[in-house]
Design an enzyme around this catalytic site. Sequence first.
Site, PDB file in Angstrom:
ATOM      1  N   PHE A   1      17.964  -9.842  12.403  1.00 15.73           N
ATOM      2  CA  PHE A   1      18.638  -9.004  13.389  1.00 15.73           C
ATOM      3  C   PHE A   1      18.601  -7.567  12.822  1.00 15.73           C
ATOM      4  O   PHE A   1      17.518  -7.047  12.650  1.00 15.73           O
ATOM      5  CB  PHE A   1      20.003  -9.604  13.743  1.00 15.73           C
ATOM      6  N   ASN A   2      19.679  -6.938  12.475  1.00 20.73           N
ATOM      7  CA  ASN A   2      19.565  -5.550  11.983  1.00 20.73           C
ATOM      8  C   ASN A   2      19.936  -5.450  10.507  1.00 20.73           C
ATOM      9  O   ASN A   2      21.103  -5.246  10.174  1.00 20.73           O
ATOM     10  CB  ASN A   2      20.443  -4.613  12.809  1.00 20.73           C
TER      11      ASN A   2
ATOM     12  N   THR B   1      13.646  -9.217  18.045  1.00 14.74           N
ATOM     13  CA  THR B   1      12.992  -8.640  19.232  1.00 14.74           C
ATOM     14  C   THR B   1      12.211  -9.704  20.001  1.00 14.74           C
ATOM     15  O   THR B   1      11.912  -9.491  21.162  1.00 14.74           O
ATOM     16  CB  THR B   1      11.999  -7.508  18.885  1.00 14.74           C
TER      17      THR B   1
ATOM     18  N   ASN C   1       0.829  -1.221   0.000  1.00 17.02           N
ATOM     19  CA  ASN C   1       0.000   0.000   0.000  1.00 17.02           C
ATOM     20  C   ASN C   1       0.859   1.267   0.000  1.00 17.02           C
ATOM     21  O   ASN C   1       0.345   2.366   0.154  1.00 17.02           O
ATOM     22  CB  ASN C   1      -0.976   0.008   1.192  1.00 17.02           C
TER      23      ASN C   1
ATOM     24  N   LYS D   1       5.434  -9.166  16.824  1.00 16.21           N
ATOM     25  CA  LYS D   1       6.143 -10.263  16.150  1.00 16.21           C
ATOM     26  C   LYS D   1       6.008 -11.557  16.963  1.00 16.21           C
ATOM     27  O   LYS D   1       5.830 -12.647  16.403  1.00 16.21           O
ATOM     28  CB  LYS D   1       7.620  -9.903  15.937  1.00 16.21           C
TER      29      LYS D   1
ATOM     30  N   SER E   1       2.681   2.579   2.130  1.00 20.35           N
ATOM     31  CA  SER E   1       2.603   3.427   3.328  1.00 20.35           C
ATOM     32  C   SER E   1       4.001   3.774   3.826  1.00 20.35           C
ATOM     33  O   SER E   1       4.184   4.747   4.544  1.00 20.35           O
ATOM     34  CB  SER E   1       1.807   2.727   4.440  1.00 20.35           C
TER      35      SER E   1
ATOM     36  N   ARG F   1      24.662  -4.534  18.374  1.00 16.72           N
ATOM     37  CA  ARG F   1      23.655  -5.146  17.508  1.00 16.72           C
ATOM     38  C   ARG F   1      24.353  -5.981  16.448  1.00 16.72           C
ATOM     39  O   ARG F   1      25.539  -5.815  16.183  1.00 16.72           O
ATOM     40  CB  ARG F   1      22.818  -4.074  16.795  1.00 16.72           C
TER      41      ARG F   1
ATOM     42  N   ARG G   1      17.327   5.182  24.570  1.00 14.77           N
ATOM     43  CA  ARG G   1      16.018   5.143  23.913  1.00 14.77           C
ATOM     44  C   ARG G   1      15.179   4.041  24.558  1.00 14.77           C
ATOM     45  O   ARG G   1      15.681   2.916  24.763  1.00 14.77           O
ATOM     46  CB  ARG G   1      16.222   4.864  22.417  1.00 14.77           C
TER      47      ARG G   1
ATOM     48  N   TYR H   1       6.164  -3.222  19.257  1.00 10.93           N
ATOM     49  CA  TYR H   1       6.571  -3.808  17.974  1.00 10.93           C
ATOM     50  C   TYR H   1       7.017  -5.254  18.178  1.00 10.93           C
ATOM     51  O   TYR H   1       6.578  -6.166  17.462  1.00 10.93           O
ATOM     52  CB  TYR H   1       7.719  -2.989  17.359  1.00 10.93           C
TER      53      TYR H   1
ATOM     54  N   SER I   1      11.496 -11.227  13.891  1.00 13.74           N
ATOM     55  CA  SER I   1      12.547 -10.301  14.314  1.00 13.74           C
ATOM     56  C   SER I   1      13.228 -10.830  15.567  1.00 13.74           C
ATOM     57  O   SER I   1      12.634 -11.554  16.367  1.00 13.74           O
ATOM     58  CB  SER I   1      11.881  -8.964  14.618  1.00 13.74           C
TER      59      SER I   1
HETATM   60  N1  UFG Z   1      20.501   4.245  17.393  1.00 10.31           N
HETATM   61  C1  UFG Z   1      21.082   5.432  17.755  1.00 10.31           C
HETATM   62  N2  UFG Z   1      20.648   6.570  17.145  1.00 10.31           N
HETATM   63  C2  UFG Z   1      19.686   6.564  16.182  1.00 10.31           C
HETATM   64  C3  UFG Z   1      19.092   5.341  15.809  1.00 10.31           C
HETATM   65  C4  UFG Z   1      19.526   4.193  16.452  1.00 10.31           C
HETATM   66  O1  UFG Z   1      21.953   5.487  18.621  1.00 10.31           O
HETATM   67  O2  UFG Z   1      19.342   7.641  15.680  1.00 10.31           O
HETATM   68  C5  UFG Z   1      20.970   3.027  18.050  1.00 10.31           C
HETATM   69  C6  UFG Z   1      19.877   2.300  18.810  1.00 10.31           C
HETATM   70  O3  UFG Z   1      19.739   2.817  20.113  1.00 10.31           O
HETATM   71  C7  UFG Z   1      20.384   0.871  18.763  1.00 10.31           C
HETATM   72  C8  UFG Z   1      21.123   0.774  17.432  1.00 10.31           C
HETATM   73  O4  UFG Z   1      21.403   2.131  17.052  1.00 10.31           O
HETATM   74  O5  UFG Z   1      21.301   0.665  19.789  1.00 10.31           O
HETATM   75  C9  UFG Z   1      20.293   0.150  16.355  1.00 10.31           C
HETATM   76  O6  UFG Z   1      19.053   0.821  16.313  1.00 10.31           O
HETATM   77  P1  UFG Z   1      18.037   0.664  15.108  1.00 10.31           P
HETATM   78  O7  UFG Z   1      16.873   1.555  15.396  1.00 10.31           O
HETATM   79  O8  UFG Z   1      18.733   0.834  13.816  1.00 10.31           O
HETATM   80  O9  UFG Z   1      17.635  -0.849  15.192  1.00 10.31           O
HETATM   81  P2  UFG Z   1      16.966  -1.628  16.407  1.00 10.31           P
HETATM   82  O10 UFG Z   1      18.050  -2.491  16.952  1.00 10.31           O
HETATM   83  O11 UFG Z   1      16.219  -0.815  17.351  1.00 10.31           O
HETATM   84  O12 UFG Z   1      15.856  -2.366  15.614  1.00 10.31           O
HETATM   85  C10 UFG Z   1      16.218  -3.313  14.735  1.00 10.31           C
HETATM   86  C11 UFG Z   1      15.144  -3.498  13.660  1.00 10.31           C
HETATM   87  C12 UFG Z   1      13.930  -4.111  14.272  1.00 10.31           C
HETATM   88  C13 UFG Z   1      14.306  -5.284  15.120  1.00 10.31           C
HETATM   89  C14 UFG Z   1      15.271  -4.817  16.185  1.00 10.31           C
HETATM   90  C15 UFG Z   1      15.668  -5.812  17.217  1.00 10.31           C
HETATM   91  O13 UFG Z   1      14.823  -2.256  13.055  1.00 10.31           O
HETATM   92  O14 UFG Z   1      13.067  -4.514  13.244  1.00 10.31           O
HETATM   93  O15 UFG Z   1      16.427  -4.424  15.506  1.00 10.31           O
HETATM   94  O16 UFG Z   1      16.566  -5.235  18.140  1.00 10.31           O
HETATM   95  F1  UFG Z   1      13.254  -5.822  15.693  1.00 10.31           F
END
Ligand code: UFG
Length: 339
Positions: free
Chosen positions: A181-182, A128, A33, A155, A35, A234, A296, A151, A126
């Site tokens: 993972f990421n 998560t 879609n 999942k 979005s 990560r 965060r 989120y 994920s």
């Molecule tokens: N981070 C920052 N600054 C930012 C964005 C992220 O310091 O502006 C840090 C976050 O705190 C984290 C790391 O970078 O430590 C990775 O963050 P992301 O937001 O890129 O990814 P996440 O680890 O939060 O999320 C990712 C995927 C999700 C998944 C998750 C599981 O986007 O789909 O990993 O941890 F579920």
Amino acid sequence: MKNILVTGGAGFIGSHTIVELLNKGYNPIILDNFSNSEKFIIDRLKSLTGKKEIKLYEADCTVKSNVLKVFENEKIDGVIHFAAFKAVGESFSKPLEYHKNNVNSLTVLLECMKEHNVDNLVFSSSCTVYGDTEHSPVSEESVKNKPTSPYGRTKAYCEAILNDYSTDEKSKLNAVMLRYFNPIGAHPSGEIGELPLGPPNNLVPYITQTAAGLREELTIFGGDYKTDDGTCLRDYIHVVDVAVAHVASLDWLAERSNELESFNLGSGKGDSVLHVVKTFEKVSNTKVNYKIGERRIGDVTTVYADCAKANKVLNWKTKFSLEDALQHAWQWQLNLKKQ
Ligand code: UFG
């Protein structure tokens, strides 16, 4: 198996998977879609793969009549379900939207699959689902703690739905749940990549947009975690490696019936946020303006994958390094700026 319905096929991982599917002779049918994606990506997919047409349905897949229409018009052999909201932070301010979108779309899809005798499914899960893990690497059996965000719970609920449905004796579900993972990076061609609408939620697009001068400053969320440099660890994996695992999953499902398996998709190592920033600066030869800020909500300290199961069972391995992924993400950002 030939005709594959790909929900969210215009999105970040979806679009890279379309390329791999077409290169391997599958016939993907996209349901999206838009979005959180842009229509020009479809043209890029055509030019990247040399296809004149890629079938596309523009619709919301939480609405059953929309999804049924695709099953009625096309002969579907399998489904890859990407379409979902995916930002950990945003999910705290939009919990109902996240549950409605992510959980309803799966149940709608399963009903349509059942009514049309389609059994094969690859589901985007994920890491998560592992929550705040005490030990990394995490293997698929380590689901002991609860997810730390709405989120993540969507999942985990989707995985529970698939588990419950697969134990129904009338169900012929044949599915894999891929725990990403990421995923980062972009296609090595620089033609497709991550396209956040508005300020990015994820680290790598925030880095590339800051380096490109589109954002003033990157905030590193938390410098007081119990890690070597105080920032979170990560497991960053190149999006093309993730895409390839979807094709490997379909190939694996094609030779089976009534299976339900989960697989971790990661690089198998943990990199700190600061290391990612420094590595980006090195490969792009560009400075990133950053500061250390508050933690965060919803972030766990450390999570990285044990991928032995996917390596062995799916015969899949990562090909790209962190450096490759950051280089490709930067090339994509530079190409976008030129548009
Ligand atoms: N981070 C920052 N600054 C930012 C964005 C992220 O310091 O502006 C840090 C976050 O705190 C984290 C790391 O970078 O430590 C990775 O963050 P992301 O937001 O890129 O990814 P996440 O680890 O939060 O999320 C990712 C995927 C999700 C998944 C998750 C599981 O986007 O789909 O990993 O941890 F579920």
